[in-house]
Design an enzyme around this catalytic site. Sequence first.
Site, PDB file in Angstrom:
ATOM      1  N   GLU A 167      93.562 134.592  43.431  1.00 30.26           N
ATOM      2  CA  GLU A 167      93.857 135.848  42.756  1.00 30.26           C
ATOM      3  C   GLU A 167      92.618 136.571  42.214  1.00 30.26           C
ATOM      4  OE1 GLU A 167      96.984 135.141  39.894  1.00 30.26           O
ATOM      5  OE2 GLU A 167      98.434 134.736  41.472  1.00 30.26           O
ATOM      6  N   GLU A 351     102.306 131.795  46.260  1.00 34.23           N
ATOM      7  CA  GLU A 351     102.930 131.570  44.948  1.00 34.23           C
ATOM      8  C   GLU A 351     104.111 132.514  44.800  1.00 34.23           C
ATOM      9  OE1 GLU A 351     100.548 131.806  41.343  1.00 34.23           O
ATOM     10  OE2 GLU A 351      98.947 130.638  42.284  1.00 34.23           O
TER      11      GLU A 351
END
Length: 440
Positions: A167, A351
């Site tokens: 991320e 995710e």
Amino acid sequence: MTFSRQDFPEGFLFGTATSSYQIEGHAFGGAGSTHWDTFAATPGNVVRSENGDRACDHYHRYEEDLDLVKGAGFDCYRFSTSWARVLPEGRGTPNPEGLDFYDRLTDAMLERGIKPCATLYHWELPSPLADLGGWRNPDIPYWFADFAEVIMGRIGDRMHSIAPINEPWCVAFLSHFLGHQAPGLKDIRATARAMHHVMKAHGTAIQAMRAMGLNNLGAVVNMEWADPADDTPEAAEAAALYDGYYNRFFLGGMFKKEYPANVMKGFEPHMPEGWQDDFDVIASPLDWVGVNYYTRKLIAPDDGPWPHHHEVEGPLPKTFMDWEIYPEGLYKFLKRTAEEYTGDLPLFVTENGMANADVIQPDGTVNDPERLDYVQKHLAMVKKAGDEGVPVNGYFLWSLLDNYEWSLGYEKRFGLVHVDFETMKRTPKSSYHEWQKALR
Ligand code: FCB
């Protein structure tokens, strides 16, 4: 569960994900100090000032935890390697105990028939590097490539897949512009630099690992769907800018060798020298892309400084994080990513999951039908995208265990398995048992 493995194409992989600082217990095994330790030790940053010293004690309980991964029927386990556990000073001499730990963890996955999917960096920057400016320092791409060589020199031969950075938006924007995560800065110059250096570090690590002969290398980006708060052109522009710096910046760098023009209006004056020359490194070829997806945001324009907008509360049902549940966003992102950026490259949902107010019942069970519902709705969108030809090849649930949810401490429970943070007892929740049936 209303879905089962058979609803997805042959070879579609199911996994669950965790990260080092959130579960291992960073006080164990000679790990160095990280910027999360000092961020958490500073009043006002983290709920109850909680940190990752003990976390889920996974450092000592990893065998039991991998039994739980296996027991649910998952094919893959997405874990991360702590930079500060491997290199306590960030550079220089490795910590043998740290390397040994990831070695044992890898073998324990293989013994159970679980595919190891590694992420090199899930946010625990070694403090000595933070002292040098961390992600603002133009040398960090080279420090990071060295770390990649050290850790993957030890375990790379046994990895199923590897991604350098979890991320990049959180590493750069959330942590240097919004100040919600370590190092907790709120500074546009720091942000522009971190945004670029995190991209370059991704590229230098990919190149270092290719040079070692490693394969199946990818990127993991998080995405939030942005909708305008009303029908005005100003709101549309505001949402497009949010989409630009949250979602398009990273894919744009990696696949088009450019950053979005609307974002550069804000960042250009603050970029590090020579940034335009780095795109060949940033766009080093990849084997797959992972999308982390949780929610969407409604964006409204305002007269404040750049980016001239703010979030407004949306009407949809929310999780315990107060995040709106919007499964369609995952479908739209999978489609758009393939159509506009990645083409035939395999995509994974690396995710997806929800925090819930999970409590142990008097009979010792934990019931989380809300989590099951969330997962099913999102998996339906993955299936829809796949049926329409998007090459989506796998889905990873966040998370195996209740864990350290960063600035929200231990209060937000994302696990398939409940953790009692006093006794460290693991209790599979009802949705865990549904996964067992679905993956059988
Ligand atoms: C993601 C992070 C992960 C966890 C989930 C809820 O942004 O990668 O560590 O915090 O959100």
